[in-house]
Design a protein around this motif. Structure first.
Motif, PDB file in Angstrom:
ATOM      1  N   GLU A 136      37.267  47.414  -1.825  1.00 33.85           N
ATOM      2  CA  GLU A 136      38.234  48.247  -2.553  1.00 33.85           C
ATOM      3  C   GLU A 136      39.678  47.802  -2.425  1.00 33.85           C
ATOM      4  N   ALA A 137      39.942  47.106  -1.337  1.00 30.39           N
ATOM      5  CA  ALA A 137      41.336  46.681  -1.119  1.00 30.39           C
ATOM      6  C   ALA A 137      41.368  45.399  -0.304  1.00 30.39           C
ATOM      7  N   LEU A 138      42.494  44.719  -0.394  1.00 33.40           N
ATOM      8  CA  LEU A 138      42.712  43.527   0.441  1.00 33.40           C
ATOM      9  C   LEU A 138      43.895  43.840   1.354  1.00 33.40           C
ATOM     10  N   LEU A 139      43.679  43.696   2.648  1.00 28.21           N
ATOM     11  CA  LEU A 139      44.765  43.975   3.587  1.00 28.21           C
ATOM     12  C   LEU A 139      45.294  42.640   4.121  1.00 28.21           C
ATOM     13  N   PHE A 140      46.589  42.393   3.886  1.00 28.24           N
ATOM     14  CA  PHE A 140      47.189  41.176   4.436  1.00 28.24           C
ATOM     15  C   PHE A 140      48.077  41.545   5.612  1.00 28.24           C
ATOM     16  N   LYS A 141      47.702  41.064   6.775  1.00 29.84           N
ATOM     17  CA  LYS A 141      48.551  41.273   7.955  1.00 29.84           C
ATOM     18  C   LYS A 141      49.335  39.996   8.185  1.00 29.84           C
ATOM     19  N   ILE A 142      50.645  40.155   8.326  1.00 28.57           N
ATOM     20  CA  ILE A 142      51.530  38.995   8.399  1.00 28.57           C
ATOM     21  C   ILE A 142      51.876  38.692   9.861  1.00 28.57           C
ATOM     22  N   TYR A 143      51.770  37.436  10.228  1.00 29.69           N
ATOM     23  CA  TYR A 143      52.071  37.045  11.602  1.00 29.69           C
ATOM     24  C   TYR A 143      52.966  35.817  11.623  1.00 29.69           C
ATOM     25  N   GLN A 144      53.628  35.627  12.767  1.00 23.91           N
ATOM     26  CA  GLN A 144      54.303  34.348  12.988  1.00 23.91           C
ATOM     27  C   GLN A 144      53.861  33.811  14.331  1.00 23.91           C
ATOM     28  N   GLY A 145      53.798  32.501  14.426  1.00 27.96           N
ATOM     29  CA  GLY A 145      53.387  31.890  15.691  1.00 27.96           C
ATOM     30  C   GLY A 145      52.559  30.653  15.442  1.00 27.96           C
ATOM     31  N   GLU A 146      52.072  30.076  16.517  1.00 33.69           N
ATOM     32  CA  GLU A 146      51.364  28.801  16.408  1.00 33.69           C
ATOM     33  C   GLU A 146      49.918  28.892  16.862  1.00 33.69           C
ATOM     34  N   ALA A 147      49.490  30.091  17.324  1.00 29.49           N
ATOM     35  CA  ALA A 147      48.143  30.197  17.873  1.00 29.49           C
ATOM     36  C   ALA A 147      47.097  30.305  16.759  1.00 29.49           C
ATOM     37  N   ARG A 148      45.858  29.895  17.080  1.00 26.49           N
ATOM     38  CA  ARG A 148      44.793  29.925  16.077  1.00 26.49           C
ATOM     39  C   ARG A 148      44.403  31.366  15.746  1.00 26.49           C
ATOM     40  N   LEU A 149      44.403  32.218  16.774  1.00 24.86           N
ATOM     41  CA  LEU A 149      44.028  33.612  16.546  1.00 24.86           C
ATOM     42  C   LEU A 149      45.273  34.490  16.448  1.00 24.86           C
TER      43      LEU A 149
END
Ligand code: AMP
Length: 566
Positions: A406-419
């Motif tokens: 029903e929806a797409l949730l985009f969580k925004i991050y900054q950093g260099e880690a894979r997770l």
């Protein structure tokens, strides 16, 4: 004359303001005649606000009513309770410092100033940059550009150098942050190739080592009540260690305690901190693909690069002596003024082009398919990679995982880690999806735009229904909405700020009060008497009397005080 755009170095320890005029950068002096305004705020006994040198004196005499080093907490939810009634965020405290610099510039120009270029550590994240903008807004300043500190330093340095192709590394160790930047300069064009840093490493950590060392040397001493004097003694010892052994002295409960520290011992104690400096240096060189040997210069800026052990460690690391030609305290403000001149399109600077880079990778959380039925969630998908030249706009396409999601949730991050759990969360955007069968038919185009001030905008476009969505970041309390901003404005407007023309007398009084806290016995009695006489003169509002009393106080303090704080 139009009032120029200000170039402001909003530092952890000290702040400076400069401007570009008649083809050069000029530093503005504050009411005390100094170009350095300590980034310290204190609430006076009558509830009014002191900023700068007077506030710094009160760090010792009134630590509960005084705040310093708040730049380290910009954009965080930390609150400072000063005195009984006042509570401030790091942005509000920074706004008070900026307001004081603005008043100094206005006194110098005899006119109102409105616009500024403000420097921030290259490693400040999006939240910290926004917090800096808010602080400026609260101080009534319109931010024309946020400029990375090492970039500013490099501009100051680069303009002194004339033409020629050069690569140089700027190492900026201030009170609370360490920034490393690699710059390329060719035919008047300066390019930031890479930057990295540690925003929890600075000169204060070295002071802290001495504070702890003193505590271990005198385990029985009760140091809780002498935090201010202890800090001052450590700071003094740190500076003395630049030219050999030092003695750190402190009077506790009427007894004078001493700790002798040798240069060799100091070096050994500092080794772990000096070692930490290597990590961002290596990362910068690696990212830029530049070998240390091919650098034309290594430039040291920031007050803490005055430390002998730091200079020695860098000389050892690079196999040559770093350049220390510019005044490390003033370099960044001068660079900011040059940038302000550029923003105002001053003729003299037309040929200088400046590019900068994104200090972190920025991206979204995704899931990746590991087998027919399984997904690994929480995986970071970078959209703008670290050290991309900015301004930049990049787009990536993502698809839903399931049918009829029903929806797409985009969580925004900054950093260099894979997770993503190891990176910094910036915000999120939820996109409702229309009915569909196949995820392949439901692409979402996610565009990240990173501007020259390091601010991020996220747009998501759904070709299926033509809708476009923009990100509103919901994080850590610094994204003030209009109402909150208005409330903060009103709060600051209500504060009683000591007028600029009283700064000198206020500083004298604060200095005498600090001395009173530090001394005992007869000295104390004598200082107390002087404070009473001076306060009576101030209360008389008789200008001649005040002038004479101030003169006497000045002479008295010079005689009593060592000039550590000068
Ligand atoms: P900045 O934020 O660039 O003004 O740097 C402030 C830091 O530089 C503080 O930690 C100061 O203790 C340190 N600092 C300033 N002067 C000296 C000096 N002569 N020797 C050692 N550290 C210094």
């Amino acid at each position: 004359m139009d009032t120029p755009i200000l170039g402001i170095d909003l530092g952890t320890t000290n702040s400076l303001v400069a401007y570009w005029q008649d083809g050069k950068a000029q530093l503005v002096k504050n009411a005390l005649g100094s170009v350095l305004t300590p980034s310290v705020v204190s609430v006076d006994d009558d509830g009014s606000i002191l900023v700068g040198a007077a506030a710094r004196e009160r760090l010792i005499s009134h630590p509960q009513a005084t705040a310093a080093s708040f730049k380290r907490y910009m954009g965080s939810s930390k609150r400072y309770r000063l005195g009984r009634r006042h509570e401030f965020s790091p942005e509000e405290l920074s706004a008070l410092v900026l307001g004081s610099l603005k008043a100094d510039a206005e006194a110098a120009f005899g006119a109102r100033v409105t616009d500024a270029v403000i420097t921030v550590p290259a490693y400040f994240n999006d939240t910290q940059r926004k917090a800096t903008r808010h602080a400026a807004e609260l101080a009534g300043l319109n931010v024309r550009r946020l400029l990375n500190e090492p970039t500013a330093a490099a501009m100051a340095y680069g303009l002194h150098q004339g033409d020629g192709d050069r690569k140089f590394l700027v190492l900026d160790l201030g009170g609370g942050t360490f920034d490393v930047t690699l710059l390329d300069m060719f035919s008047g064009i300066m390019e930031v190739r890479a930057s990295a840093g540690d925003n929890m490493l600075g000169g204060e950590d070295f002071t802290e080592l001495l504070i702890r060392g003193f505590g271990s040397a005198h385990p029985k001493a009760d140091l809780a009540g002498v935090q201010g004097p202890l800090y001052a003694a450590a700071e003094r010892a740190k500076q003395a260690l630049n030219s050999g052994d030092a003695d750190m002295q402190l009077t506790v409960g009427g007894e004078t305690l001493n700790w002798h520290i040798t240069g060799a011992d100091w070096e050994q104690r500092c080794a772990p901190l000096l070692e930490r400096c290597r990590t961002p240096i290596e990362q910068t060189l690696r990212d830029a693909g530049v070998r240390a040997a091919s650098l034309d210069d290594i430039i040291l800026v920031g007050g803490a690069t005055r430390m002998g052990i730091l200079r020695k460690a860098m000389a050892r690391l690079f196999g040559r002596f770093p350049t220390t030609g510019l005044n490390p305290d003033e370099t960044i403000a001068i660079g900011a003024a040059i940038q302000a001149g550029l923003v105002a399109q001053d003729q003299a600077l037309e040929e200088v082009v400046m590019t900068d880079v994104a200090p972190y990778s920025l991206g979204v959380e995704t899931s990746i398919q590991t087998s027919e039925q399984h997904y690994e969630s929480g995986v970071f998908s970078p959209i703008i990679e670290r050290n991309t030249v900015i301004p930049v706009s990049r787009m990536e396409t993502y698809y839903p995982i399931q049918n009829n999601q029903e929806a797409l949730l985009f969580k925004i991050y900054q950093g260099e880690a894979r997770l993503v759990r190891d990176n910094i969360y910036l915000g999120e955007i939820n996109i409702p999806l229309p009915d569909y069968r196949d995820p392949e038919q439901m692409p979402a185009e996610v565009r990240f735009t990173y501007d020259v001030s390091g601010l991020l905008e996220v747009d998501v476009h759904l070709p299926a229904d033509g809708s476009t969505h923009q990100l509103t970041i919901h994080n850590s309390g610094v994204n003030l909405d209009a109402a909150a901003l208005q409330a903060a404005h009103e709060k600051l407007a209500k504060l009683k700020i000591h007028p600029r023309d009283q700064a000198e007398n206020r500083t004298l009084l604060a200095r005498a009060e600090r001395l009173y806290t530090q001394r005992l016995g007869e000295d104390r009695q004598y200082i107390g008497q002087r404070i009473a006489i001076f306060t009576a003169a101030l209360n008389s509002q008789d200008e001649r009397l005040i002038r004479e009393a101030a003169q006497e106080m000045q002479e008295f303090l010079q005689h009593m005080d060592d000039d550590f704080w000068q």
